[in-house]
Design a protein around this motif. Sequence first.
Motif, PDB file in Angstrom:
ATOM      1  N   ALA A 162       0.846  -1.192   0.000  1.00 10.78           N
ATOM      2  CA  ALA A 162       0.000   0.000   0.000  1.00 10.78           C
ATOM      3  C   ALA A 162       0.885   1.246   0.000  1.00 10.78           C
ATOM      4  O   ALA A 162       1.935   1.258   0.639  1.00 10.78           O
ATOM      5  CB  ALA A 162      -0.902  -0.017   1.217  1.00 10.78           C
ATOM      6  N   PRO A 163       0.449   2.310  -0.685  1.00 10.36           N
ATOM      7  CA  PRO A 163       1.240   3.537  -0.667  1.00 10.36           C
ATOM      8  C   PRO A 163       1.166   4.214   0.695  1.00 10.36           C
ATOM      9  O   PRO A 163       0.187   4.070   1.427  1.00 10.36           O
ATOM     10  CB  PRO A 163       0.591   4.393  -1.746  1.00 10.36           C
ATOM     11  CG  PRO A 163      -0.789   3.866  -1.883  1.00 10.36           C
ATOM     12  CD  PRO A 163      -0.708   2.405  -1.558  1.00 10.36           C
ATOM     13  N   LEU A 164       2.214   4.952   1.012  1.00  8.16           N
ATOM     14  CA  LEU A 164       2.261   5.653   2.284  1.00  8.16           C
ATOM     15  C   LEU A 164       1.215   6.764   2.325  1.00  8.16           C
ATOM     16  O   LEU A 164       0.497   6.916   3.311  1.00  8.16           O
ATOM     17  CB  LEU A 164       3.663   6.220   2.508  1.00  8.16           C
ATOM     18  CG  LEU A 164       3.925   6.879   3.843  1.00  8.16           C
ATOM     19  CD1 LEU A 164       3.748   5.884   4.978  1.00  8.16           C
ATOM     20  CD2 LEU A 164       5.339   7.447   3.870  1.00  8.16           C
ATOM     21  N   PHE A 165       1.125   7.548   1.252  1.00  6.27           N
ATOM     22  CA  PHE A 165       0.135   8.607   1.142  1.00  6.27           C
ATOM     23  C   PHE A 165      -0.723   8.344  -0.082  1.00  6.27           C
ATOM     24  O   PHE A 165      -0.205   8.131  -1.169  1.00  6.27           O
ATOM     25  CB  PHE A 165       0.809   9.984   0.986  1.00  6.27           C
ATOM     26  CG  PHE A 165       1.671  10.354   2.152  1.00  6.27           C
ATOM     27  CD1 PHE A 165       1.113  10.684   3.376  1.00  6.27           C
ATOM     28  CD2 PHE A 165       3.042  10.346   2.033  1.00  6.27           C
ATOM     29  CE1 PHE A 165       1.909  11.021   4.444  1.00  6.27           C
ATOM     30  CE2 PHE A 165       3.851  10.675   3.088  1.00  6.27           C
ATOM     31  CZ  PHE A 165       3.283  11.013   4.313  1.00  6.27           C
ATOM     32  N   THR A 168      -1.540   8.082  -7.003  1.00  4.26           N
ATOM     33  CA  THR A 168      -1.331   6.700  -6.557  1.00  4.26           C
ATOM     34  C   THR A 168      -2.507   5.823  -6.972  1.00  4.26           C
ATOM     35  O   THR A 168      -2.332   4.635  -7.222  1.00  4.26           O
ATOM     36  CB  THR A 168      -1.144   6.628  -5.028  1.00  4.26           C
ATOM     37  OG1 THR A 168      -2.297   7.161  -4.381  1.00  4.26           O
ATOM     38  CG2 THR A 168       0.097   7.352  -4.599  1.00  4.26           C
ATOM     39  N   ASP A 169      -3.706   6.402  -7.056  1.00  6.41           N
ATOM     40  CA  ASP A 169      -4.854   5.629  -7.520  1.00  6.41           C
ATOM     41  C   ASP A 169      -4.761   5.330  -9.015  1.00  6.41           C
ATOM     42  O   ASP A 169      -5.099   4.241  -9.463  1.00  6.41           O
ATOM     43  CB  ASP A 169      -6.152   6.376  -7.230  1.00  6.41           C
ATOM     44  CG  ASP A 169      -6.433   6.479  -5.741  1.00  6.41           C
ATOM     45  OD1 ASP A 169      -5.869   5.669  -4.982  1.00  6.41           O
ATOM     46  OD2 ASP A 169      -7.205   7.379  -5.342  1.00  6.41           O
ATOM     47  N   ILE A 170      -4.267   6.290  -9.787  1.00  3.36           N
ATOM     48  CA  ILE A 170      -4.174   6.105 -11.238  1.00  3.36           C
ATOM     49  C   ILE A 170      -3.053   5.126 -11.599  1.00  3.36           C
ATOM     50  O   ILE A 170      -3.229   4.219 -12.403  1.00  3.36           O
ATOM     51  CB  ILE A 170      -3.943   7.459 -11.942  1.00  3.36           C
ATOM     52  CG1 ILE A 170      -5.191   8.320 -11.824  1.00  3.36           C
ATOM     53  CG2 ILE A 170      -3.584   7.251 -13.415  1.00  3.36           C
ATOM     54  CD1 ILE A 170      -4.997   9.750 -12.284  1.00  3.36           C
ATOM     55  N   PHE A 171      -1.884   5.323 -10.975  1.00  2.00           N
ATOM     56  CA  PHE A 171      -0.716   4.536 -11.355  1.00  2.00           C
ATOM     57  C   PHE A 171      -0.461   3.344 -10.424  1.00  2.00           C
ATOM     58  O   PHE A 171       0.575   2.708 -10.513  1.00  2.00           O
ATOM     59  CB  PHE A 171       0.533   5.431 -11.383  1.00  2.00           C
ATOM     60  CG  PHE A 171       0.451   6.501 -12.422  1.00  2.00           C
ATOM     61  CD1 PHE A 171       0.496   6.173 -13.765  1.00  2.00           C
ATOM     62  CD2 PHE A 171       0.287   7.823 -12.062  1.00  2.00           C
ATOM     63  CE1 PHE A 171       0.401   7.158 -14.735  1.00  2.00           C
ATOM     64  CE2 PHE A 171       0.196   8.810 -13.016  1.00  2.00           C
ATOM     65  CZ  PHE A 171       0.250   8.479 -14.360  1.00  2.00           C
ATOM     66  N   GLY A 172      -1.404   3.029  -9.566  1.00  2.00           N
ATOM     67  CA  GLY A 172      -1.226   1.901  -8.654  1.00  2.00           C
ATOM     68  C   GLY A 172      -1.209   0.564  -9.361  1.00  2.00           C
ATOM     69  O   GLY A 172      -0.601  -0.390  -8.900  1.00  2.00           O
TER      70      GLY A 172
END
Length: 114
Positions: A19-22, A27-31
């Motif tokens: 999971a990303p830190l922030f 982060t939603d687009i490139f996750g």
Amino acid sequence: MARDVLTDPWKLGELKGWAPLFRNPFTDIFGCVMTHQSGFKCQDFEARFGDCMEAYGPHRGAKECRVYFNDLMECSRMTKQVKRVQEMRAERKRQYKAGELKERYAPPPKIDAF
């Protein structure tokens, strides 16, 4: 022999880094870039591992989900397949040096063989 999650401490770091830190729109687009869910051959292994980690959580999941994680790592890194190819090359080289084979490499198939 394949490495295990419990014997390799660096793999425990991989388990916790999902999971990303922030969270933000980027982060939603490139996750999805760093996953195997885009139609690759390992998407089933990653889905099983993700379901297991979601069920057990990060601490207990490191122990309970190690089989799924090892399957995912084998699928994505192909360590057993690479090792098998290296062993076959070494055996062919040994047979050639021992005089059991006349040619070092096998002849290629004919053009219309398939």
